[in-house]
Design a protein around this motif. Structure first.
Motif, PDB file in Angstrom:
ATOM      1  N   UNK A  17       9.837  -7.101  18.740  1.00  0.00           N
ATOM      2  CA  UNK A  17      10.292  -6.626  19.860  1.00  0.00           C
ATOM      3  C   UNK A  17      11.437  -5.721  19.603  1.00  0.00           C
ATOM      4  N   UNK A  18      12.289  -6.131  18.717  1.00  0.00           N
ATOM      5  CA  UNK A  18      13.632  -5.504  18.542  1.00  0.00           C
ATOM      6  C   UNK A  18      13.137  -4.146  17.653  1.00  0.00           C
ATOM      7  N   UNK A  19      12.135  -4.181  16.829  1.00  0.00           N
ATOM      8  CA  UNK A  19      11.899  -2.826  16.275  1.00  0.00           C
ATOM      9  C   UNK A  19      11.177  -1.819  17.247  1.00  0.00           C
ATOM     10  N   UNK A  20      10.424  -2.351  18.092  1.00  0.00           N
ATOM     11  CA  UNK A  20       9.688  -1.674  19.078  1.00  0.00           C
ATOM     12  C   UNK A  20      10.557  -0.960  20.114  1.00  0.00           C
ATOM     13  N   UNK A  21      11.687  -1.770  20.212  1.00  0.00           N
ATOM     14  CA  UNK A  21      12.675  -1.175  21.368  1.00  0.00           C
ATOM     15  C   UNK A  21      13.623  -0.085  20.218  1.00  0.00           C
ATOM     16  N   UNK A  22      13.935  -0.387  19.295  1.00  0.00           N
ATOM     17  CA  UNK A  22      14.753   0.682  18.469  1.00  0.00           C
ATOM     18  C   UNK A  22      13.817   1.968  18.320  1.00  0.00           C
ATOM     19  N   UNK A  23      12.548   1.749  17.905  1.00  0.00           N
ATOM     20  CA  UNK A  23      11.878   2.732  17.598  1.00  0.00           C
ATOM     21  C   UNK A  23      11.486   3.748  18.769  1.00  0.00           C
ATOM     22  N   UNK A  24      11.411   3.354  20.121  1.00  0.00           N
ATOM     23  CA  UNK A  24      11.032   3.760  21.343  1.00  0.00           C
ATOM     24  C   UNK A  24      12.379   4.717  21.698  1.00  0.00           C
ATOM     25  N   UNK A  55       1.292   6.008  15.858  1.00  0.00           N
ATOM     26  CA  UNK A  55       1.624   5.623  17.258  1.00  0.00           C
ATOM     27  C   UNK A  55       3.108   6.049  17.671  1.00  0.00           C
ATOM     28  N   UNK A  56       3.863   6.290  16.631  1.00  0.00           N
ATOM     29  CA  UNK A  56       5.278   6.764  16.712  1.00  0.00           C
ATOM     30  C   UNK A  56       5.483   8.100  16.364  1.00  0.00           C
ATOM     31  N   UNK A  57       4.343   8.703  16.265  1.00  0.00           N
ATOM     32  CA  UNK A  57       4.304  10.193  16.086  1.00  0.00           C
ATOM     33  C   UNK A  57       4.907  10.616  14.403  1.00  0.00           C
ATOM     34  N   UNK A  58       4.811   9.655  13.542  1.00  0.00           N
ATOM     35  CA  UNK A  58       5.010   9.924  12.349  1.00  0.00           C
ATOM     36  C   UNK A  58       4.026   9.882  11.475  1.00  0.00           C
ATOM     37  N   UNK A  59       4.133  10.812  10.331  1.00  0.00           N
ATOM     38  CA  UNK A  59       2.807  10.944   9.514  1.00  0.00           C
ATOM     39  C   UNK A  59       3.010   9.851   8.457  1.00  0.00           C
ATOM     40  N   UNK A  60       1.790   9.235   8.233  1.00  0.00           N
ATOM     41  CA  UNK A  60       1.785   7.820   7.240  1.00  0.00           C
ATOM     42  C   UNK A  60       1.945   8.471   6.016  1.00  0.00           C
ATOM     43  N   UNK A  61       2.850   7.917   4.939  1.00  0.00           N
ATOM     44  CA  UNK A  61       3.121   8.259   3.814  1.00  0.00           C
ATOM     45  C   UNK A  61       1.850   7.816   2.883  1.00  0.00           C
ATOM     46  N   UNK A  62       1.884   8.463   1.691  1.00  0.00           N
ATOM     47  CA  UNK A  62       0.702   8.197   0.817  1.00  0.00           C
ATOM     48  C   UNK A  62       1.037   6.588   0.178  1.00  0.00           C
ATOM     49  N   UNK A  63       0.189   5.989  -0.584  1.00  0.00           N
ATOM     50  CA  UNK A  63       0.244   4.637  -1.123  1.00  0.00           C
ATOM     51  C   UNK A  63       1.329   4.269  -2.114  1.00  0.00           C
ATOM     52  N   UNK A  64       1.889   5.143  -2.816  1.00  0.00           N
ATOM     53  CA  UNK A  64       2.781   5.046  -3.801  1.00  0.00           C
ATOM     54  C   UNK A  64       4.272   4.949  -2.809  1.00  0.00           C
ATOM     55  N   UNK A  65       4.296   5.743  -1.954  1.00  0.00           N
ATOM     56  CA  UNK A  65       5.557   5.911  -1.270  1.00  0.00           C
ATOM     57  C   UNK A  65       5.577   4.643  -0.176  1.00  0.00           C
ATOM     58  N   UNK A  66       4.521   4.132   0.115  1.00  0.00           N
ATOM     59  CA  UNK A  66       4.427   3.229   1.247  1.00  0.00           C
ATOM     60  C   UNK A  66       5.126   1.737   0.187  1.00  0.00           C
ATOM     61  N   UNK A  67       4.322   1.709  -1.088  1.00  0.00           N
ATOM     62  CA  UNK A  67       4.615   0.543  -1.860  1.00  0.00           C
ATOM     63  C   UNK A  67       6.306   0.622  -2.160  1.00  0.00           C
TER      64      UNK A  67
END
Ligand code: ATP
Ligand code: MG
Length: 399
Positions: free
Chosen positions: A391-398, A339-351
């Motif tokens: 709400x805060x995060x959505x505003x910041x990310x936009x 949604x925010x145009x970023x590539x989702x990182x792999x599991x270990x990085x997410x972790x």
């Protein structure tokens, strides 16, 4: 006012109806002393056995209660004194007590004045020496044929201000009397161990004092405590287990029952303001955010974009629950990243991101085993409503 929860539409469809959570809010007030103090039974037993010779009219006693904020020192002592007084009625060995808060009465004179006015409301507030006031107290005790338990609560404040002598005098109150009947016992309450702050004389008489340690409450104990207070103050079923658990987890950082009860009180009020009949984890988070928040705006801003997205994924998965699993969050994370145009990182990085947020205090994590032998990590938001953070995060990310 913070907008809380996913339920705003529902709320507006339902007219506000106050009074659906609390059946008796006064049961959460600080003055209220519950009949039963869960997880303090042993402390009460110990006080009772220390004071058995007092109840039997054989000797007076000194005790010292030590423990950090909100560990039940004052409440346990009040319960003990109220019960002792009641049990002694009509036995010919009557007990009475006075609890002096030394934050309010922080001089020798103020304490003595408070003790005398317990017997004589009109005692003039001037011109008497310590010795005269002590004699006056002794006379009242003698006349009424009682044993008086004096509780000096927050005694460290008095001692720091150099009132050792009063403690010395009170701890050996009976020594100068002719009458064989023990007349006065002393209980000191303090957050810190204060005996070494007393001067030599006071220390030598008080050294025999029996110390009772009040440990910080753990999360499980706090859950039982807020649970027991919720039963007294809330309608049946007006709080769900996840909310109690969340309150206990938050307050366990300090082991402080007062904080836990305050959270319950505020969360209940927020739920009522929304016209709800149930305290949800979102209300608890909002209550926490009102008291003190580690998830400050600046802390969120410092996070890089990927970590913001992970945190947003947590908020979105969380909704009104107390906890979400990392599995749920990771699935949401993939959607949010896209949604925010970023590539989702792999599991270990997410972790690693999750660990990072946890180390930062922005989220709480808890690992539990499941019946199949696997381990599940649960994520909680310690102190901010998921909706507010989202709400805060959505505003910041936009932006
Ligand atoms: N075991 C318990 N069960 C139910 N309520 C409790 C229990 N322990 C503490 N509380 C409640 O928590 C609040 C704080 O307890 P209390 O005032 O006794 O703490 P304290 O140790 O005296 O703290 P402080 O050092 O800050 O004075 C009170 O409202 C008390 O009724
Ligand atoms: Mg206290």
């Amino acid at each position: 006012m913070l907008g809380i929860g996913e339920g705003e539409e529902r709320v507006s469809a339902r007219p506000p109806h106050p009074g659906r959570v609390f059946k008796d809010q006064s049961k959460l007030s600080f003055d209220y002393v519950p009949d039963r103090l869960v997880h303090r039974e042993q402390h009460l037993d110990r006080l009772n056995s220390l004071f058995r010779p007092v109840f039997e009219g054989q000797m007076s006693q000194t005790a010292m209660l030590v423990g950090s904020v909100g560990t039940g020192k004052t409440a346990t002592t009040k319960r003990f004194c109220i019960d002792a007084k009641k049990a002694s009625e009509g036995t010919g060995k009557a007990i009475d007590f006075v609890l002096v808060n030394c934050r309010q009465k922080n001089s020798e004179n103020a304490v003595l004045q408070r003790l005398i006015t317990h017997f004589d409301e009109h005692y003039p507030d001037r011109g008497f020496s310590t010795a005269e006031m002590l004699r006056s107290i002794a006379k009242h005790i003698e006349k009424r044929k009682i044993h008086l338990i004096v509780v000096l609560d927050e005694a460290d404040i008095l001692i720091k201000r150099g009132a050792s002598d009063l403690i010395y005098q009170l701890s050996r109150f009976d020594e100068e009397k002719i009458s064989p009947r023990p007349s006065l016992s002393l209980i000191l309450i303090s957050q810190k161990y204060v005996l070494d702050m007393l001067d030599q004389a006071a220390m030598s008489t008080f050294r025999r004092a029996n110390a009772i340690k009040f440990e910080r409450y753990g999360a499980a104990e706090l859950k039982d405590i807020v649970g027991s207070r919720a039963e007294l103050a809330l309608f049946p079923g007006a709080i769900e287990d996840g909310s109690l658990q969340l309150i206990a987890d938050i307050a366990s950082e300090f082991g402080d029952a007062r904080f836990a009860i305050e959270l319950l009180d505020r969360a209940g009020m927020l739920a009522e303001e929304e016209g709800m009949d149930k305290v949800l984890p979102e209300h608890v988070r909002a209550a926490k955010a009102l008291t003190y928040s580690v998830v400050t705006e600046s802390k969120i801003e410092e996070l890089d974009r990927q970590r913001k997205i992970v945190l947003l994924a947590i908020c979105r998965s969380m909704k009104e629950q107390a906890f979400v699993t990392t599995g749920d969050v990771e699935r949401t994370y993939k959607v949010v990243a896209e949604e925010y145009g970023e590539k989702a990182r792999a599991h270990t990085q997410f972790w690693e991101y999750v660990q990072d947020l946890s180390n930062n205090g922005m989220i709480g994590t808890k690992v539990t085993g499941d019946p199949s032998g696997g381990r599940t990590t649960y994520i909680s938001l310690p102190d901010i409503p998921a909706k507010v953070l989202r709400d805060k995060l959505e505003t910041m990310l936009k932006g």
